[in-house]
Design a protein around this motif. Structure first.
Motif, PDB file in Angstrom:
ATOM      1  N   GLY A 198      29.927 -73.152  16.798  1.00 15.83           N
ATOM      2  CA  GLY A 198      30.181 -71.888  17.467  1.00 15.83           C
ATOM      3  C   GLY A 198      28.970 -71.369  18.222  1.00 15.83           C
ATOM      4  O   GLY A 198      27.896 -71.985  18.209  1.00 15.83           O
ATOM      5  N   GLU A 216      31.845 -66.594  18.739  1.00 15.05           N
ATOM      6  CA  GLU A 216      33.047 -67.417  18.650  1.00 15.05           C
ATOM      7  C   GLU A 216      32.721 -68.622  17.770  1.00 15.05           C
ATOM      8  O   GLU A 216      31.955 -69.500  18.162  1.00 15.05           O
ATOM      9  CB  GLU A 216      33.521 -67.878  20.025  1.00 15.05           C
ATOM     10  N   LEU A 262      34.248 -71.854  15.612  1.00 18.09           N
ATOM     11  CA  LEU A 262      35.408 -72.741  15.646  1.00 18.09           C
ATOM     12  C   LEU A 262      35.327 -73.787  14.547  1.00 18.09           C
ATOM     13  O   LEU A 262      34.247 -74.151  14.084  1.00 18.09           O
ATOM     14  CB  LEU A 262      35.499 -73.438  17.008  1.00 18.09           C
ATOM     15  N   SER A 264      38.709 -77.173  16.772  1.00 24.41           N
ATOM     16  CA  SER A 264      38.616 -76.129  17.809  1.00 24.41           C
ATOM     17  C   SER A 264      39.537 -74.943  17.522  1.00 24.41           C
ATOM     18  O   SER A 264      39.951 -74.236  18.448  1.00 24.41           O
ATOM     19  CB  SER A 264      38.923 -76.706  19.197  1.00 24.41           C
ATOM     20  N   GLN A 265      39.843 -74.702  16.266  1.00 25.78           N
ATOM     21  CA  GLN A 265      40.601 -73.510  15.895  1.00 25.78           C
ATOM     22  C   GLN A 265      39.623 -72.372  15.607  1.00 25.78           C
ATOM     23  O   GLN A 265      38.610 -72.568  14.940  1.00 25.78           O
ATOM     24  CB  GLN A 265      41.465 -73.777  14.666  1.00 25.78           C
ATOM     25  N   ARG A 266      39.955 -71.183  16.097  1.00 24.59           N
ATOM     26  CA  ARG A 266      39.071 -70.035  15.915  1.00 24.59           C
ATOM     27  C   ARG A 266      39.053 -69.589  14.461  1.00 24.59           C
ATOM     28  O   ARG A 266      40.083 -69.289  13.861  1.00 24.59           O
ATOM     29  CB  ARG A 266      39.525 -68.877  16.795  1.00 24.59           C
ATOM     30  N   PHE A 294      35.895 -64.477  15.578  1.00 22.13           N
ATOM     31  CA  PHE A 294      35.737 -64.261  17.018  1.00 22.13           C
ATOM     32  C   PHE A 294      35.616 -62.782  17.332  1.00 22.13           C
ATOM     33  O   PHE A 294      36.295 -61.948  16.733  1.00 22.13           O
ATOM     34  CB  PHE A 294      36.943 -64.844  17.762  1.00 22.13           C
TER      35      PHE A 294
END
Length: 210
Positions: free
Chosen positions: A118, A132, A134, A138-140, A143
């Motif tokens: 991130g 941000e 992740l 690539s899933q948050r 954030f």
């Protein structure tokens, strides 16, 4: 009270000889990564606090007085989950180490932590503006967007910045100089001067005759 018989001791020796220390589920469990408190990263916290939670950044980018850190970290599980070590130990003893064929892959693939990454952006005072974080897919995970006023500053290069006043100011045309003649004054030609003299002379002659 647990009594270690001769066969139990032999079984433990076989386990140690069969599996290297690093490949043992018990060793992997005791050295498993701790959970990362990435949700403690909030807007307004300091850069020092952020690094203390996420680790040292792998890269830092400076742009328009704003600083952005890039992080890679391994998010582990709660320390209470290490109670599984007792299960691993009991399984190794009663199966003469054969349980490692099951325990070690589970430990290596399930409890080895989650790879995360991130970015965190700071203002000129090193206070968090936005972040941000992740997962590996690539899933948050966590954030917070950067304020619009700062986002425009980040995305606008310094050398291309145009102020509103200069953009709206009309362009001035170059000055032009022109000569202005007075229409009431007309130059006297030689012919006109002679006519005036002749008329005056004629009037004098007429007056003398009379």
């Amino acid at each position: 009270m647990i009594r270690f018989t001769k066969s139990t001791v032999v079984s433990l020796l076989i386990v140690n000889l069969t599996f290297p220390l690093e490949g043992c589920s018990i060793y992997q469990a005791t050295h498993a990564p701790a959970p990362v408190e990435y949700k403690q990263v909030i807007v307004g916290s300091t850069r020092t606090e952020t690094i203390a939670r996420l680790g040292y950044p792998k890269m830092t980018d400076q742009k328009n007085n704003l600083k952005t850190d890039s992080f890679d970290f391994l998010d582990g599980y709660n320390t209470a989950s290490k109670a599984r070590i007792i299960l691993y130990l009991a399984g190794d003893i009663f199966t003469i180490g054969l349980a490692e064929l099951i325990f070690w892959p589970i430990e290596a693939n399930v409890f080895d932590g989650k790879q995360c990454r991130g970015t965190v952006t700071y203002d000129p005072n090193d206070l968090v503006l936005g972040y941000e974080l992740l997962s590996k897919d690539s899933q948050r995970l966590w954030f917070s967007p950067i304020a619009d006023s700062y986002s425009k500053v980040i995305n606008t290069p310094i050398d291309k910045t145009v102020t509103t006043e200069s953009a709206n100011k009309p362009k001035q045309s170059p000055l032009r100089f022109s000569t202005v003649t007075d229409s009431t004054e007309k130059p006297t030609s030689p012919t006109t001067t002679n006519e005036v003299i002749n008329k005056s002379a004629t009037k004098l002659e007429e007056s003398s005759v009379d």
